[in-house]
Design a protein around this motif. Structure first.
Motif, short mmCIF file in Angstrom:
data_model
loop_
_atom_site.label_atom_id
_atom_site.label_comp_id
_atom_site.label_asym_id
_atom_site.label_seq_id
_atom_site.Cartn_x
_atom_site.Cartn_y
_atom_site.Cartn_z
N GLN A 254 -16.73 21.61 5.14
CA GLN A 254 -15.62 21.22 6.02
C GLN A 254 -15.79 19.76 6.37
N ALA A 255 -14.89 18.93 5.91
CA ALA A 255 -14.97 17.50 6.18
C ALA A 255 -14.54 17.20 7.60
N HIS A 256 -15.19 16.20 8.18
CA HIS A 256 -14.79 15.81 9.53
C HIS A 256 -13.40 15.19 9.50
N PRO A 257 -12.54 15.53 10.45
CA PRO A 257 -11.21 14.92 10.49
C PRO A 257 -11.30 13.39 10.61
N VAL A 258 -10.35 12.71 10.02
CA VAL A 258 -10.29 11.26 10.12
C VAL A 258 -10.04 10.85 11.56
N GLN A 259 -10.81 9.86 12.03
CA GLN A 259 -10.61 9.28 13.36
C GLN A 259 -10.14 7.84 13.18
N ALA A 260 -8.91 7.58 13.58
CA ALA A 260 -8.37 6.23 13.47
C ALA A 260 -7.13 6.12 14.35
N SER A 261 -7.02 5.03 15.06
CA SER A 261 -5.82 4.82 15.87
C SER A 261 -4.76 4.02 15.12
N THR A 262 -5.08 3.60 13.92
CA THR A 262 -4.07 2.94 13.08
C THR A 262 -3.07 3.98 12.59
N PRO A 263 -1.85 3.58 12.27
CA PRO A 263 -0.82 4.56 11.88
C PRO A 263 -1.15 5.30 10.60
N GLU A 264 -0.63 6.52 10.49
CA GLU A 264 -0.72 7.26 9.24
C GLU A 264 0.02 6.49 8.14
N TRP A 265 -0.35 6.75 6.90
CA TRP A 265 0.26 6.06 5.75
C TRP A 265 1.77 6.18 5.76
N GLU A 266 2.27 7.37 6.07
CA GLU A 266 3.71 7.60 6.02
C GLU A 266 4.46 6.81 7.08
N ALA A 267 3.76 6.39 8.14
CA ALA A 267 4.41 5.66 9.22
C ALA A 267 4.46 4.16 8.96
N LEU A 268 3.81 3.70 7.91
CA LEU A 268 3.79 2.27 7.61
C LEU A 268 5.06 1.86 6.87
N SER A 269 5.42 0.62 7.02
CA SER A 269 6.54 0.07 6.26
C SER A 269 6.10 -0.13 4.81
N PRO A 270 7.03 -0.25 3.87
CA PRO A 270 6.64 -0.51 2.48
C PRO A 270 5.76 -1.75 2.34
N GLN A 271 6.04 -2.80 3.11
CA GLN A 271 5.23 -4.01 3.03
C GLN A 271 3.81 -3.76 3.53
N GLN A 272 3.69 -3.02 4.63
CA GLN A 272 2.36 -2.70 5.15
C GLN A 272 1.57 -1.86 4.16
N ARG A 273 2.24 -0.91 3.52
CA ARG A 273 1.55 -0.09 2.52
C ARG A 273 1.08 -0.94 1.34
N ALA A 274 1.93 -1.83 0.90
CA ALA A 274 1.57 -2.68 -0.24
C ALA A 274 0.35 -3.53 0.09
N ILE A 275 0.33 -4.08 1.29
CA ILE A 275 -0.80 -4.93 1.70
C ILE A 275 -2.07 -4.10 1.81
N SER A 276 -1.95 -2.94 2.45
CA SER A 276 -3.13 -2.09 2.62
C SER A 276 -3.68 -1.63 1.26
N ALA A 277 -2.79 -1.20 0.36
CA ALA A 277 -3.22 -0.78 -0.98
C ALA A 277 -3.88 -1.94 -1.71
N ARG A 278 -3.36 -3.15 -1.53
CA ARG A 278 -3.95 -4.31 -2.20
C ARG A 278 -5.37 -4.57 -1.70
N THR A 279 -5.61 -4.38 -0.41
CA THR A 279 -6.98 -4.59 0.08
C THR A 279 -7.94 -3.62 -0.60
N MET A 280 -7.50 -2.39 -0.82
CA MET A 280 -8.35 -1.42 -1.50
C MET A 280 -8.52 -1.78 -2.97
N GLU A 281 -7.50 -2.30 -3.59
CA GLU A 281 -7.61 -2.75 -4.97
C GLU A 281 -8.67 -3.85 -5.10
#
Length: 550
Positions: A254-281
């Motif tokens: 059983q994995a520990h639930p994610v703890q984060a006060s940042t928005p869920e992925w679905e709540a981000l704008s397309p631009q925010q998602r693109a930037i966040s995905a780029r940081t992971m890239e």
């Protein structure tokens, strides 16, 4: 005594538990994967919660509160300044494994991040390394780029008087094509090529990757274009399934639930998602480049006929980094404004020399799952890290090892394998601390089933975060806002994700562990900061447009 082995210790900086392919990751790490699959993958290996404390423990075999890094030098609280064990650099109460191996006839070589002192008198050459090229502070631009010094520059981003030192000489400037991982591998390969072949060697290769700022060659970042567009939770589930398939996590964990006060992925704008995905890239590209450089070092050993005579240990210095730097007081009140003025963090430029980004708590917890939280916490996500050891002479090869081990075990292990020993409580006329770790030699040879017996206790403390482990039981104290500010109790054998607190149902067990923690604090000289943790994590700051939304 037979031929003594060489040693190569490789440390990644803030690498997540499941980033490597051999540990469930999708990042291209063929060289590290080959070493891990040929060796013993350690699934129960523990460090300190952050980098400099871990490095002090690795090189001395004792607790960081004894070795001089009771807390990170950058986060000393007023009540800790001047206290023994809080010098902010390796102190004279310890002797390093490099000093002892050199005394025992080894040639000692290092290239990479030091983070154990900023002066020439505190540099690697002063602590046992014959040849060394070192980044002295805890982080720097991987390309050597620095904007002009200004009055509004946040304190932690200020450039120290000298970033790099080679042997006893500060490096005045870096070459135009400098990239940290490449440079460290270049230096170590050169040292190995020129080494004294009449002596065995101890080589230490502590990378600064994938520590922020996230930066990598554009052609490697392109390898991951679009790979993370589904967001961190999708990646987390992929990684968990692969960990289970590889036998590195229980099928029913059983994995520990994610703890984060940042928005869920679905709540981000397309631009925010693109930037966040780029940081992971970019992060993935940093890991791939580190792996490529490890491959270059391995090829040097193979070509010289040294590979199978070398014990290779690989580890991360702590869990994945999930902090939001804009919520870190030491970075100043207007970090984001400073970055907007002095760096280009546009989507197209993220990962370049003049960008400065990090990837945030959700991507970090994709890499630490099923464990709880990430770097800086004494929960499993902060201190249980990826590690493996490879040497044909060991009985345990091409296996997974689940024995509890710690970074303090490394110094005793290397000394044991080298046929020498720690001097105990005195060295060269001065008192020194004996190791608190234990040698793995018997375990690696297949003679022992464990390294630490079930009654052994191991304690942790950093930034007010505390933990104590005995056998399968672990007590954890995490201050608000990330924790309840009370002691919690977990049985890691049945609950490795630290999900089910048993403090109320097992009060006697918890009280025993708390007493052990207080004894640990007395033995090691822990000084708790009355003002609370010096480092703030994920406190609900607004998601920056140019940094990590994940």
């Amino acid at each position: 005594m037979g031929k003594r082995p060489n040693f190569l210790v490789i440390v990644a900086d803030d690498l997540g538990f499941s980033d490597l392919g051999a540990f469930g990751g999708e990042i291209a790490t063929p060289h590290l994967d080959a070493l891990a699959h040929a060796g013993l993958r350690l699934t129960n290996f523990h460090t300190a919660p952050t980098c400099s404390p871990t490095r002090s423990m690795l090189l001395t075999g004792t607790d960081h509160h004894i070795a001089g890094l009771g807390t990170m030098a950058e986060t000393l609280a007023p009540e800790q300044i001047g206290k023994p064990g809080y010098e902010g650099h390796l102190n004279d109460r310890v002797v390093t494994v490099a000093e002892l191996l050199r005394e025992a006839g080894y040639q000692t070589l290092m290239a990479g991040k030091w983070h154990l002192g900023l002066t020439c008198e505190q540099a690697p050459h002063a602590r046992g390394f014959e040849r060394s090229f070192a980044l002295l502070p805890g982080a720097a631009n991987h390309y050597g780029y620095e904007p002009p010094e200004t009055a509004d520059r946040p304190g932690v981003l200020k450039v120290t008087p000298a970033l790099y030192i080679e042997d006893q000489t500060f490096v005045p400037s870096l070459p135009a094509d400098f990239y940290s991982s490449d440079a460290y591998a270049d230096k170590l390969i050169g040292y190995l090529a020129d080494r004294d072949r009449d002596r065995p060697f101890f080589a230490y290769l502590p990378f600064a990757a994938p520590h922020w700022p996230l930066q990598a060659p554009a052609e490697l970042v392109a390898h991951y274009r679009g790979r993370y567009d589904a967001g961190p939770e999708a990646l987390r589930q992929e990684r968990l399934q692969r960990l289970k398939a590889l036998g590195l996590a229980d099928a029913h964990v059983q994995a520990h639930p994610v703890q984060a006060s940042t928005p869920e992925w679905e709540a981000l704008s397309p631009q925010q998602r693109a930037i966040s995905a780029r940081t992971m890239e970019v992060y993935a590209a940093m890991v791939e480049r580190m792996d490529w450089n490890v491959g270059r070092v391995i090829e040097q050993l193979r070509a010289a006929g040294d590979l199978d005579d070398t014990v290779i240990l690989f580890m991360s210095d702590n869990g994945a980094e999930g902090a939001l730097l804009e919520a870190f007081p030491k970075f100043g009140p207007d970090l984001l404004g400073y970055l907007d003025s002095h760096y280009d963090n546009s989507l197209e430029n993220i990962g370049r020399a003049n960008s400065y980004v990090w990837y945030g708590p959700r991507w970090a917890q994709a890499a630490t799952a099923p464990s709880r939280l990430y770097k800086a916490f004494t929960t499993q996500g902060g201190i249980r890290v990826v590690a493996f050891v490879r040497y044909p002479g060991f009985a345990r090869q091409a296996q997974v090892g689940d024995a509890f081990t710690t970074v303090m075990d490394i110094t005793p292990t290397l000394l044991d394998l080298a046929g020498t020993s720690h001097p105990g409580t005195a060295w060269r006329g001065r008192p020194v601390a004996p190791p608190r770790g234990r040698s793995w030699a018997g375990y690696l040879a297949g003679r022992d089933h464990a390294v630490h017996d079930a009654q052994a206790v191991t304690g942790w403390e950093l930034f007010g975060m505390r933990a104590l482990r005995q056998g399968d039981w672990k007590a954890v104290y995490i201050p608000p806002p990330a924790g309840p500010g009370t002691w919690q109790l977990y049985n890691l054998a049945s609950d490795p994700g630290e999900v089910h607190d048993q403090a109320r149902t097992q009060p006697d067990t918890l009280n025993t562990l708390i007493e052990h923690w207080h004894q640990y604090a007395r033995e090691t000289g822990v000084v708790l900061a009355d003002s609370g943790p010096a480092r703030v994590h994920d406190t609900g700051a607004a998601v920056p447009q140019h940094a990590a939304a994940g």
